[in-house]
Write a protein that holds these residues in place. Structure first.
Motif, PDB file in Angstrom:
ATOM      1  N   ASP A 143      -2.175  -6.188 -12.284  1.00  0.00           N
ATOM      2  CA  ASP A 143      -1.211  -6.598 -11.268  1.00  0.00           C
ATOM      3  C   ASP A 143       0.191  -6.164 -11.696  1.00  0.00           C
ATOM      4  OD1 ASP A 143       0.317  -7.836  -9.346  1.00  0.00           O
ATOM      5  OD2 ASP A 143      -0.457  -9.847  -9.719  1.00  0.00           O
ATOM      6  N   ASP A 144       0.878  -5.448 -10.801  1.00  0.00           N
ATOM      7  CA  ASP A 144       2.250  -5.023 -11.101  1.00  0.00           C
ATOM      8  C   ASP A 144       3.274  -5.870 -10.353  1.00  0.00           C
ATOM      9  OD1 ASP A 144       2.131  -4.131  -8.486  1.00  0.00           O
ATOM     10  OD2 ASP A 144       2.923  -2.142  -8.918  1.00  0.00           O
ATOM     11  N   THR A 200       0.670   3.512 -15.005  1.00  0.00           N
ATOM     12  CA  THR A 200       1.247   2.294 -14.454  1.00  0.00           C
ATOM     13  C   THR A 200       1.503   1.295 -15.570  1.00  0.00           C
ATOM     14  OG1 THR A 200       0.995   0.568 -12.790  1.00  0.00           O
ATOM     15  CG2 THR A 200      -0.988   1.207 -13.976  1.00  0.00           C
ATOM     16  N   CYS A 246      -9.954  -1.767 -11.780  1.00  0.00           N
ATOM     17  CA  CYS A 246     -10.197  -0.641 -12.684  1.00  0.00           C
ATOM     18  C   CYS A 246     -11.524  -0.856 -13.406  1.00  0.00           C
ATOM     19  CB  CYS A 246      -9.095  -0.534 -13.735  1.00  0.00           C
ATOM     20  SG  CYS A 246      -7.447  -0.382 -13.060  1.00  0.00           S
ATOM     21  N   SER A 251       0.614  -5.998  -5.975  1.00  0.00           N
ATOM     22  CA  SER A 251      -0.792  -6.096  -5.606  1.00  0.00           C
ATOM     23  C   SER A 251      -1.631  -5.903  -6.860  1.00  0.00           C
ATOM     24  CB  SER A 251      -1.144  -5.038  -4.557  1.00  0.00           C
ATOM     25  OG  SER A 251      -2.457  -5.226  -4.095  1.00  0.00           O
ATOM     26  N   CYS A 252      -2.937  -6.099  -6.733  1.00  0.00           N
ATOM     27  CA  CYS A 252      -3.851  -5.892  -7.862  1.00  0.00           C
ATOM     28  C   CYS A 252      -4.619  -4.594  -7.682  1.00  0.00           C
ATOM     29  CB  CYS A 252      -4.842  -7.042  -7.975  1.00  0.00           C
ATOM     30  SG  CYS A 252      -4.106  -8.556  -8.583  1.00  0.00           S
ATOM     31  N   ILE A 253      -4.830  -3.891  -8.788  1.00  0.00           N
ATOM     32  CA  ILE A 253      -5.588  -2.650  -8.801  1.00  0.00           C
ATOM     33  C   ILE A 253      -6.871  -2.904  -9.582  1.00  0.00           C
ATOM     34  CG2 ILE A 253      -5.608  -0.220  -9.466  1.00  0.00           C
ATOM     35  CD1 ILE A 253      -2.516  -0.401  -9.568  1.00  0.00           C
ATOM     36  N   SER A 257       1.384  -2.688 -15.917  1.00  0.00           N
ATOM     37  CA  SER A 257       0.922  -3.862 -15.206  1.00  0.00           C
ATOM     38  C   SER A 257       0.422  -4.898 -16.189  1.00  0.00           C
ATOM     39  CB  SER A 257      -0.223  -3.485 -14.255  1.00  0.00           C
ATOM     40  OG  SER A 257       0.168  -2.470 -13.370  1.00  0.00           O
ATOM     41  N   ASP A 281      -8.747  -6.205 -13.486  1.00  0.00           N
ATOM     42  CA  ASP A 281      -7.821  -6.234 -12.359  1.00  0.00           C
ATOM     43  C   ASP A 281      -6.434  -6.285 -12.964  1.00  0.00           C
ATOM     44  OD1 ASP A 281      -9.619  -6.235 -10.189  1.00  0.00           O
ATOM     45  OD2 ASP A 281     -10.001  -8.366 -10.478  1.00  0.00           O
ATOM     46  N   ALA A 307       1.464  -0.740  -6.896  1.00  0.00           N
ATOM     47  CA  ALA A 307       0.016  -0.947  -6.734  1.00  0.00           C
ATOM     48  C   ALA A 307      -0.422  -0.564  -5.328  1.00  0.00           C
ATOM     49  CB  ALA A 307      -0.353  -2.384  -7.043  1.00  0.00           C
TER      50      ALA A 307
END
Length: 87
Positions: free
Chosen positions: A63-64, A43, A71, A67-69, A45, A61, A15
């Motif tokens: 999360d992997d 990804t 979208c 961190s959070c991505i 996640s 949002d 992330a």
């Protein structure tokens, strides 16, 4: 300037890497990371939050574990005046 381009190459992305991508000027669908051009990523996640705006978008949002991505999935892209002038 020589830029290393990876075509049909798989690399491990976290992330943090997504969040540090930089857009390439005059190329709306390409990004740069450490001197490498990217145009498509995937990804795996977990969705940790969701905000649905009817007939507009879904904000997620993901999360992997690093961190959070944030979208956004546009629902009305074909009918919105906002997108029609960009085509």
């Amino acid at each position: 300037m020589f830029v290393l381009q990876l075509v049909n190459t798989h690399i491990k992305f976290l992330a943090f890497d997504f969040l540090t991508l930089k857009p390439i000027p005059h190329e709306s669908t390409n990004f740069s990371l450490k001197g490498r051009h990217l145009s498509c990523t995937k990804t795996m996640s977990i969705v940790v939050s969701r905000d649905f705006k009817p007939n507009r978008f879904i904000k997620l949002d993901i999360d992997d574990g690093t961190s959070c991505i944030p979208c956004i999935l546009w629902i009305n892209q074909e009918t919105s005046r906002h997108f029609s002038h960009r085509i």
